[in-house]
Enzyme design. Structure first.
Site, PDB file in Angstrom:
ATOM      1  N   GLU A  81       7.908   3.158  -2.932  1.00 24.73           N
ATOM      2  CA  GLU A  81       6.849   3.699  -3.785  1.00 24.73           C
ATOM      3  C   GLU A  81       6.197   4.936  -3.186  1.00 24.73           C
ATOM      4  OE1 GLU A  81       3.925   0.625  -4.414  1.00 24.73           O
ATOM      5  OE2 GLU A  81       4.296  -0.240  -2.442  1.00 24.73           O
ATOM      6  N   HIS A 131      -8.051  -7.386 -22.390  1.00 25.64           N
ATOM      7  CA  HIS A 131      -7.629  -8.722 -22.782  1.00 25.64           C
ATOM      8  C   HIS A 131      -7.443  -8.820 -24.291  1.00 25.64           C
ATOM      9  CE1 HIS A 131      -8.792 -11.217 -18.990  1.00 25.64           C
ATOM     10  NE2 HIS A 131      -7.570 -10.753 -18.956  1.00 25.64           N
ATOM     11  N   ASP A 146       3.679   4.194  -8.643  1.00 31.02           N
ATOM     12  CA  ASP A 146       3.172   4.869  -7.445  1.00 31.02           C
ATOM     13  C   ASP A 146       4.131   5.945  -6.962  1.00 31.02           C
ATOM     14  OD1 ASP A 146       0.604   3.998  -6.885  1.00 31.02           O
ATOM     15  OD2 ASP A 146       1.277   2.169  -5.894  1.00 31.02           O
ATOM     16  N   CYS A 196      10.798  -2.140 -10.453  1.00 29.66           N
ATOM     17  CA  CYS A 196       9.785  -3.042 -10.999  1.00 29.66           C
ATOM     18  C   CYS A 196       8.622  -2.303 -11.642  1.00 29.66           C
ATOM     19  CB  CYS A 196       9.254  -3.981  -9.916  1.00 29.66           C
ATOM     20  SG  CYS A 196       8.418  -3.145  -8.555  1.00 29.66           S
TER      21      CYS A 196
END
Length: 554
Positions: free
Chosen positions: A430, A188, A454, A501
């Site tokens: 994938e 973060h 993947d 993606c």
């Protein structure tokens, strides 16, 4: 000249003095207590104060970095109030006789270890978040004020690690860059640095030496290099890169509102990968054309109980409505194996990446899947929805998913509930099996999206989470690219569209090849929309396209 190599987390070149930040030692506390009731009351009081403090930080983050930055502290607030965390603390106090401090420290360490053992970079980074929350509660219990860093002039801040709560309270005008010896580009703190537009490097070991205090250094947040006492040639190169980046930033701002079109008229959709509605301001700010991938499992992973239909409906609706007709592709639940949740116990597996996850779990647990599909179809009344099924390797799996969708549509029709009747249903490419079966899958599915992360892992039999295998994990490997090309050709023969993606979609070095392949959509992080657009607008696919395909050999 001294060069230290870390991992670039937030792009940008800057130069300035190093400031070595060392936080005070952790408070000392007793391990055991005589009165569990009193310790539990102390914990509950500290927990409440921590939650209020984090709410205040969320408001500050909203002002400094927008909604995405605020979401980070809202997540911390949820962790502070998490019932599983609270139960663990209570057990340690009442059953083990620990003090509130010892119970908080023990529970935070246990939860952090659980997150870090997950086979998902995003969830691994949440281990740092729970430790940050734990330290906040410990400070409150010990009566220590939260440390504040007062700086007289702009510096490059160097630390062993930086918590998001420490980062957001710094005076942005006095921070040229963040550099840490530990940490992760998925943390973060790294997200905050990118949101705030501050260069950042993580994993730069060896920089916290007293002799480096105050020395001038260059930080390259793209390459992850820190250079001290740069020679003239290196200094000139880094200053030139800094100027080039400034000119590029100005150019990218001018590209807002322009089409994603090559010089020879080939147009692609450039859309965004998001984790939830909190990312939508970044989509708008970067002129994204919609959402190409929403990972719905994050809703499940952040919840302490199984999300119900109404909760999921609210979540999906809050993504679809603000898009005002732009398409949002929502991936169905990809959980199981390495992504475990306490409320959904699953058996341990020796090979999690090959186990009960994604569509496999959904098809074996139709009760779970049906709730999500009902929420998705109900949400389709509020926007332009497409549903994407992950880890499909055979046509029968997709057909089974479509059958469940049709069942849900019949139920909603009988109940008189509004929904869109022609929601497109897609397949993620994938696995090598999905790529090899793309001809058959194209006969039943409406669209496709390639998950290159993947696909690389399964094609090369290479664990993408293992740092020891970095030299072997190669998304540019010809085998991976040939899989994508093969799928694109088969899918286009059936008049369907295909997007990408995975992380490779935002790699501008690959944009020209993807155009040559005929890829229809690139779904990238919001910050990559304009760089990809800039690359597209400089290409003429007739010039190098045929050669690139010939070299690929497919």
């Amino acid at each position: 000249m001294t060069t230290i190599q870390g991992h670039g987390a937030s792009a940008g070149v800057t130069c300035g003095p190093l400031y070595l930040f060392r936080r005070p030692p952790a408070p000392v506390y007793a391990d055991t207590a005589e009165d569990p009731g009193a310790e539990w009351a102390r914990f509950k009081s500290a927990q409440t104060r921590a939650s209020l403090q984090l709410a205040g930080l969320a408001r500050r983050a909203l002002r400094q970095g927008g909604q995405k930055a605020a979401d980070l502290f809202e997540t911390h607030q949820l962790l502070a109030e998490d019932l599983d965390f609270e139960d663990a603390v209570q057990r340690s106090i009442r059953l083990d006789g620990l003090t509130a401090e010892a119970a908080v420290n023990k529970s935070a360490e246990q939860f952090a270890r659980m997150f870090r053992e997950m086979d998902d970079a995003y969830m691994q980074a949440r281990g740092d978040d729970i430790l940050d929350v734990g330290r906040r509660i410990l400070r409150i219990l010990s009566g220590r004020a939260e440390g504040r860093l007062e700086l007289e002039w702009p510096v490059i801040l160097v630390s062993d690690e930086l918590a998001p709560s420490e980062t957001i309270q710094l005076d942005k005008s006095k921070i040229l860059a963040f550099v840490t010896e530990g940490g992760s580009a998925n943390s973060h703190t790294a997200i905050l640095a990118r949101t705030m537009g501050i260069p950042a490097v993580f994993g730069a070991e060896g920089l916290l030496r007293p002799e480096y205090e105050g020395q001038e250094a260059f930080v390259d947040g793209e390459t992850g290099q820190i250079v001290l006492d740069a020679d003239d040639e290196t200094r000139d190169a880094l200053l030139e890169k800094q100027q080039v980046q400034a000119r590029l930033a100005q150019l990218l701002r001018a590209l807002k509102g322009q089409p994603n079109r090559t010089l020879d008229g080939r147009e692609l959709e450039v859309v965004c990968n998001i984790s939830g509605p909190g990312d939508l301001p970044a989509v708008r700010a970067n002129d994204g054309g919609g959402v190409g991938l929403l990972r719905s499992e994050l809703l499940y992973l952040q919840s302490t109980v199984l999300p119900g239909e109404e909760e999921q409906l609210d979540f999906y609706r809050s993504v679809l409505e603000p898009l005002h007709g732009q398409r949002a592709v929502i991936r169905t639940l990809d959980i199981g194996a390495d992504k475990q949740v306490d409320y959904l116990p699953l058996p341990a597996e020796e090979n999690p990446a090959l186990g009960m996850r994604a569509v496999r779990l959904c098809l074996t647990r139709p009760d779970l899947f049906r709730v999500q599909l009902r929420a998705l179809y109900r949400a389709s009344a509020y926007g332009n929805l497409a549903i994407l099924f992950p880890m499909v390797s055979s046509p029968w799996e997709f057909t089974a998913c479509r059958a469940l969708c049709e069942q849900v549509q019949r139920e909603l029709t009988q109940e008189g509930v509004a929904f869109c009747r022609d929601v497109p249903l897609g397949v993620m490419i994938e696995t090598p099996a999905a790529a090899m079966m793309s001809e058959e899958l194209a006969q039943v599915a409406d669209f496709f999206s390639v998950g290159t992360n993947d696909l690389t892992q399964y094609t090369l039999a290479c664990d993408r989470q293992s740092g020891q295998l970095d030299q072997f994990y190669d998304p540019h490997h010809p085998a991976v690219l040939r899989m994508i090309r093969r799928a694109a050709k088969a899918i286009h023969r059936h008049g369907k569209w295909i997007g990408i993606c995975g992380e490779l979609a935002g790699d501008v070095q690959m944009t020209e090849l993807f155009v040559a392949m005929g890829i229809d959509e690139l779904s990238v992080s919001p910050s990559q929309v304009l760089p990809v657009r800039n690359t597209l607008r400089s290409l003429d696919s007739r010039v190098n396209g045929p050669r690139l395909l010939e070299e690929l050999g497919e």
